[in-house]
Scaffold this motif. Structure first.
Motif, PDB file in Angstrom:
ATOM      1  N   ASN A 127       0.808  -1.217   0.000  1.00 58.87           N
ATOM      2  CA  ASN A 127       0.000   0.000   0.000  1.00 58.87           C
ATOM      3  C   ASN A 127       0.842   1.268   0.000  1.00 58.87           C
ATOM      4  OD1 ASN A 127      -1.889  -2.032   1.947  1.00 58.87           O
ATOM      5  ND2 ASN A 127      -2.935  -0.945   0.304  1.00 58.87           N
ATOM      6  N   TYR A 128       2.168   1.115  -0.150  1.00 54.37           N
ATOM      7  CA  TYR A 128       3.067   2.266  -0.081  1.00 54.37           C
ATOM      8  C   TYR A 128       3.902   2.407  -1.343  1.00 54.37           C
ATOM      9  CZ  TYR A 128       1.835   2.232   4.860  1.00 54.37           C
ATOM     10  OH  TYR A 128       1.145   2.275   6.039  1.00 54.37           O
ATOM     11  N   SER A 129       4.379   3.626  -1.582  1.00 50.99           N
ATOM     12  CA  SER A 129       5.179   3.910  -2.776  1.00 50.99           C
ATOM     13  C   SER A 129       6.553   3.259  -2.725  1.00 50.99           C
ATOM     14  CB  SER A 129       5.342   5.428  -2.940  1.00 50.99           C
ATOM     15  OG  SER A 129       5.954   6.001  -1.791  1.00 50.99           O
ATOM     16  N   SER A 130       7.051   2.964  -1.518  1.00 51.35           N
ATOM     17  CA  SER A 130       8.371   2.330  -1.351  1.00 51.35           C
ATOM     18  C   SER A 130       8.236   1.138  -0.409  1.00 51.35           C
ATOM     19  CB  SER A 130       9.383   3.345  -0.802  1.00 51.35           C
ATOM     20  OG  SER A 130       9.511   4.441  -1.676  1.00 51.35           O
ATOM     21  N   PRO A 131       7.673   0.033  -0.919  1.00 51.85           N
ATOM     22  CA  PRO A 131       7.365  -1.113  -0.054  1.00 51.85           C
ATOM     23  C   PRO A 131       8.568  -1.715   0.655  1.00 51.85           C
ATOM     24  CG  PRO A 131       7.082  -1.660  -2.389  1.00 51.85           C
ATOM     25  CD  PRO A 131       7.245  -0.197  -2.304  1.00 51.85           C
ATOM     26  N   ASP A 132       9.737  -1.733   0.002  1.00 52.41           N
ATOM     27  CA  ASP A 132      10.913  -2.350   0.628  1.00 52.41           C
ATOM     28  C   ASP A 132      11.341  -1.593   1.878  1.00 52.41           C
ATOM     29  OD1 ASP A 132      10.960  -4.259  -1.344  1.00 52.41           O
ATOM     30  OD2 ASP A 132      12.482  -3.261  -2.555  1.00 52.41           O
ATOM     31  N   PHE A 133      11.259  -0.264   1.834  1.00 44.81           N
ATOM     32  CA  PHE A 133      11.652   0.540   2.998  1.00 44.81           C
ATOM     33  C   PHE A 133      10.631   0.398   4.118  1.00 44.81           C
ATOM     34  CE2 PHE A 133      12.228   4.163   5.694  1.00 44.81           C
ATOM     35  CZ  PHE A 133      13.572   4.495   5.607  1.00 44.81           C
ATOM     36  N   VAL A 134       9.371   0.375   3.760  1.00 46.09           N
ATOM     37  CA  VAL A 134       8.277   0.358   4.745  1.00 46.09           C
ATOM     38  C   VAL A 134       8.166  -0.999   5.452  1.00 46.09           C
ATOM     39  CG1 VAL A 134       5.755   0.464   4.961  1.00 46.09           C
ATOM     40  CG2 VAL A 134       6.953   2.133   3.565  1.00 46.09           C
ATOM     41  N   LYS A 135       8.577  -2.051   4.770  1.00 44.94           N
ATOM     42  CA  LYS A 135       8.337  -3.416   5.254  1.00 44.94           C
ATOM     43  C   LYS A 135       8.816  -3.630   6.686  1.00 44.94           C
ATOM     44  CE  LYS A 135       8.781  -8.242   3.864  1.00 44.94           C
ATOM     45  NZ  LYS A 135       9.307  -9.181   2.848  1.00 44.94           N
ATOM     46  N   ARG A 136      10.009  -3.152   7.014  1.00 42.10           N
ATOM     47  CA  ARG A 136      10.562  -3.365   8.357  1.00 42.10           C
ATOM     48  C   ARG A 136       9.701  -2.694   9.429  1.00 42.10           C
ATOM     49  NH1 ARG A 136      15.477  -4.401  11.067  1.00 42.10           N
ATOM     50  NH2 ARG A 136      14.803  -4.791  13.207  1.00 42.10           N
ATOM     51  N   VAL A 185      -1.318  13.990   1.686  1.00 40.46           N
ATOM     52  CA  VAL A 185       0.091  13.665   1.890  1.00 40.46           C
ATOM     53  C   VAL A 185       0.927  14.197   0.731  1.00 40.46           C
ATOM     54  CG1 VAL A 185      -0.296  11.608   3.305  1.00 40.46           C
ATOM     55  CG2 VAL A 185      -0.199  11.396   0.829  1.00 40.46           C
ATOM     56  N   THR A 186       2.240  14.019   0.851  1.00 34.08           N
ATOM     57  CA  THR A 186       3.190  14.490  -0.136  1.00 34.08           C
ATOM     58  C   THR A 186       3.875  13.314  -0.820  1.00 34.08           C
ATOM     59  OG1 THR A 186       3.634  16.424   1.255  1.00 34.08           O
ATOM     60  CG2 THR A 186       5.219  15.963  -0.493  1.00 34.08           C
ATOM     61  N   ARG A 187       3.968  13.335  -2.136  1.00 31.97           N
ATOM     62  CA  ARG A 187       4.847  12.408  -2.861  1.00 31.97           C
ATOM     63  C   ARG A 187       6.201  13.097  -2.988  1.00 31.97           C
ATOM     64  NH1 ARG A 187       4.369   8.450  -6.884  1.00 31.97           N
ATOM     65  NH2 ARG A 187       2.920   7.528  -5.357  1.00 31.97           N
ATOM     66  N   GLY A 188       7.239  12.482  -2.449  1.00 36.96           N
ATOM     67  CA  GLY A 188       8.563  13.088  -2.416  1.00 36.96           C
ATOM     68  C   GLY A 188       8.959  13.415  -0.985  1.00 36.96           C
ATOM     69  N   LEU A 223       9.965  11.756   4.906  1.00 35.55           N
ATOM     70  CA  LEU A 223      10.608  10.800   3.996  1.00 35.55           C
ATOM     71  C   LEU A 223       9.849  10.713   2.682  1.00 35.55           C
ATOM     72  CD1 LEU A 223      11.223   7.916   6.575  1.00 35.55           C
ATOM     73  CD2 LEU A 223      12.973   9.416   5.590  1.00 35.55           C
ATOM     74  N   ASP A 224      10.541  10.270   1.649  1.00 33.82           N
ATOM     75  CA  ASP A 224       9.921  10.103   0.329  1.00 33.82           C
ATOM     76  C   ASP A 224       9.110   8.808   0.307  1.00 33.82           C
ATOM     77  OD1 ASP A 224       9.189  10.095  -2.304  1.00 33.82           O
ATOM     78  OD2 ASP A 224      11.200   9.721  -3.098  1.00 33.82           O
ATOM     79  N   ILE A 225       8.044   8.810   1.090  1.00 35.39           N
ATOM     80  CA  ILE A 225       7.146   7.657   1.192  1.00 35.39           C
ATOM     81  C   ILE A 225       5.721   8.181   1.293  1.00 35.39           C
ATOM     82  CG2 ILE A 225       6.371   5.740   2.658  1.00 35.39           C
ATOM     83  CD1 ILE A 225       9.265   5.441   3.580  1.00 35.39           C
ATOM     84  N   ASP A 226       4.817   7.612   0.511  1.00 38.97           N
ATOM     85  CA  ASP A 226       3.398   7.927   0.687  1.00 38.97           C
ATOM     86  C   ASP A 226       2.590   6.658   0.462  1.00 38.97           C
ATOM     87  OD1 ASP A 226       2.174   8.308  -2.381  1.00 38.97           O
ATOM     88  OD2 ASP A 226       4.286   8.829  -2.210  1.00 38.97           O
ATOM     89  N   GLY A 227       1.455   6.594   1.118  1.00 37.74           N
ATOM     90  CA  GLY A 227       0.615   5.405   1.053  1.00 37.74           C
ATOM     91  C   GLY A 227      -0.755   5.700   0.480  1.00 37.74           C
ATOM     92  N   ASP A 228      -1.523   4.635   0.320  1.00 39.19           N
ATOM     93  CA  ASP A 228      -2.895   4.756  -0.182  1.00 39.19           C
ATOM     94  C   ASP A 228      -3.779   5.458   0.838  1.00 39.19           C
ATOM     95  OD1 ASP A 228      -2.176   3.391  -2.463  1.00 39.19           O
ATOM     96  OD2 ASP A 228      -2.871   1.445  -1.731  1.00 39.19           O
ATOM     97  N   CYS A 229      -4.945   5.865   0.381  1.00 35.85           N
ATOM     98  CA  CYS A 229      -5.975   6.426   1.251  1.00 35.85           C
ATOM     99  C   CYS A 229      -6.559   5.293   2.101  1.00 35.85           C
ATOM    100  CB  CYS A 229      -7.060   7.052   0.389  1.00 35.85           C
ATOM    101  SG  CYS A 229      -8.400   7.821   1.295  1.00 35.85           S
ATOM    102  N   GLY A 230      -6.776   5.552   3.387  1.00 31.29           N
ATOM    103  CA  GLY A 230      -7.388   4.527   4.225  1.00 31.29           C
ATOM    104  C   GLY A 230      -6.657   4.261   5.521  1.00 31.29           C
ATOM    105  N   GLY A 231      -5.866   5.233   6.010  1.00 29.19           N
ATOM    106  CA  GLY A 231      -5.178   5.067   7.284  1.00 29.19           C
ATOM    107  C   GLY A 231      -3.735   4.623   7.154  1.00 29.19           C
ATOM    108  N   TYR A 232      -3.284   4.376   5.940  1.00 32.57           N
ATOM    109  CA  TYR A 232      -1.933   3.845   5.736  1.00 32.57           C
ATOM    110  C   TYR A 232      -0.850   4.863   6.061  1.00 32.57           C
ATOM    111  CZ  TYR A 232      -4.577   0.239   3.332  1.00 32.57           C
ATOM    112  OH  TYR A 232      -5.482  -0.747   3.031  1.00 32.57           O
ATOM    113  N   ASN A 233      -1.047   6.112   5.675  1.00 34.01           N
ATOM    114  CA  ASN A 233      -0.036   7.131   5.937  1.00 34.01           C
ATOM    115  C   ASN A 233       0.094   7.427   7.425  1.00 34.01           C
ATOM    116  OD1 ASN A 233       0.913   8.173   3.155  1.00 34.01           O
ATOM    117  ND2 ASN A 233      -1.308   8.087   2.957  1.00 34.01           N
ATOM    118  N   LEU A 234      -1.025   7.510   8.099  1.00 33.10           N
ATOM    119  CA  LEU A 234      -0.979   7.774   9.534  1.00 33.10           C
ATOM    120  C   LEU A 234      -0.371   6.593  10.281  1.00 33.10           C
ATOM    121  CD1 LEU A 234      -1.566  10.109  11.312  1.00 33.10           C
ATOM    122  CD2 LEU A 234      -3.920   9.344  11.565  1.00 33.10           C
TER     123      LEU A 234
END
Length: 400
Positions: free
Chosen positions: A58-67, A338-341, A368-379
């Motif tokens: 659900n994120y623009s950079s899944p590898d970074f977010v995974k941890r 949210v911001t892309r970039g 960070l240069d990370i953004d997620g889908d709508c639905g609580g993912y960014n928060l």
């Protein structure tokens, strides 16, 4: 150990709460006159803070977010709030405070900031971060503060009225930290159509598609909302960051469209030959769509169905299933969630969010240069960063 956290949003506040113990000093700096301003606006004021379908996909950079997600899941966040004293509820797959009020989340967090004796400085605009032999100097509009650890949790550029205006990125750029181009994400789209004022407020649940020429760039499903400037709703917000002027948004006008829906529409053509076109459409779509369909096809709403040729009926079906609208732009950072970039992920360790060029400088959340889908993912990612980093800093302090 002295810790300065720049930005009292979701990630900054939770970092402060989790990092604080009896052996350190934690200072939270906020440029606004009060903390958590953007948090109050999330989820239309209800604070949708995580999703039960949480995944790195659900994120623009899944590898970074995974941890982060492996260490702090949706259930972990729900339980964390419960430990703090806040109960939660679900609306579909989206998690909210049980009060359905964002201020309940903020009030609990403020309670713990006060209980732990964390110093909060509002109206404190950071101008510069200087690396020194012993740590850091943080220069604000009012004073120079010294710290062993600095956390950049100042958000992105979306929703500038909340304080996230992107200015703080210049501080990191001066330190040689690369910041990628900033674009609004999760924002509404502007459309070219003379029917927008008439359609404003109408909703349809279905699959929206983003077309560039005839190529499908993206497609998402959910509630789609027409506005007086264009179109909104979760599927549109999710696609907005990939949209360019001149693209086309394709949406159905019939709710919950399925494969057998087409057969149903054809069957109605033969079942109700004496119905007028208006009466035929009245049983299928929102009444506001009827004017749009009839006027677009230059037809008379009073024409009996048995007087409409199959060729014209096919055109009606085309609008019912695949109405297309040209995109003229988006509503920009002002309305973006949210911001892309942001800070390039090459500059930061995914293990602990520490800047690779500066020991004891950490960068988290929407900075960070990370953004997620709508639905609580960014928060969720913001809270997750704060929880993990706070724990890392607390343990680091105990080891000294």
């Amino acid at each position: 150990m002295d810790i300065i956290i720049i930005g009292a949003g979701a990630s900054g506040i939770v970092t402060a709460i989790n990092a604080k113990n009896e052996n350190n000093r934690v200072i939270l700096l906020e440029k606004n006159d009060r903390i958590g301003k953007k948090l109050l606006a999330t989820g239309n004021g209800r604070c949708n803070y995580t999703n039960m379908n949480l995944s790195e996909k659900n994120y623009s950079s899944p590898d970074f977010v995974k941890r982060t997600l492996e260490d702090f899941s949706n259930e972990d966040l729900i339980n964390y709030f419960r430990i703090l004293g806040l109960e939660s509820t679900l609306d579909g797959k989206r998690a909210y405070p049980i009060s359905l009020k964002a201020n309940s989340v903020l009030n609990i967090l403020i309670y713990w900031l006060e209980k732990k004796g964390i110093e909060v400085k509002t109206k404190s605009q950071v101008k510069e971060i200087k690396k020194t032999k012993k740590g850091y100097e943080v220069i604000t509009n009012e004073e120079t503060l010294r710290a062993d650890v600095v956390v950049a949790a100042f958000g992105g550029k979306a929703m500038p009225a909340s304080g996230s205006d992107g200015v703080s990125f210049e501080i990191l750029k001066k330190m040689g930290i690369r910041v990628t181009d900033l674009k609004p994400a999760l924002t509404q789209l502007k459309l070219e159509s003379k029917y927008l004022k008439h359609l404003s407020g109408t909703k349809v649940i279905g699959r929206a598609r983003l077309l560039r020429g005839e190529k499908v760039i993206d497609e998402r499903e959910g509630e789609i909302l027409f506005t007086n400037y264009g179109i909104s709703g979760p599927p549109i917000l999710d696609m907005s960051v990939n949209t360019k002027e001149g693209d086309v948004i394709e949406v159905p006008l019939i709710n919950n469209l399925k494969k057998d829906s087409i057969d149903m529409v054809y069957n109605r053509y033969y079942m109700f030959p004496d119905f007028s076109l208006e009466e035929f459409l009245m049983g299928l779509v929102d009444k506001k769509f009827i004017h749009y369909i009839v006027d677009s096809l230059y037809m008379d709403k009073n024409t009996a169905m048995n007087m409409i040729s199959m060729g014209d009926f096919e055109k009606i079906i085309g609008l019912l299933l695949r109405s297309r609208f040209k995109v003229t732009g988006n509503t920009g950072f002002k309305n973006a969630q949210v911001t892309r970039g942001g800070v390039s992920l090459d500059e930061v360790s995914p293990e602990n969010y520490e800047a690779k060029k500066y020991k004891d400088l950490y960068i988290i959340g929407e900075a960070l240069d990370i953004d997620g889908d709508c639905g609580g993912y960014n928060l969720h990612f913001a809270f997750g960063c704060g929880y993990r980093l706070g724990k890392i800093l607390r343990e680091k302090n105990l080891q000294k």
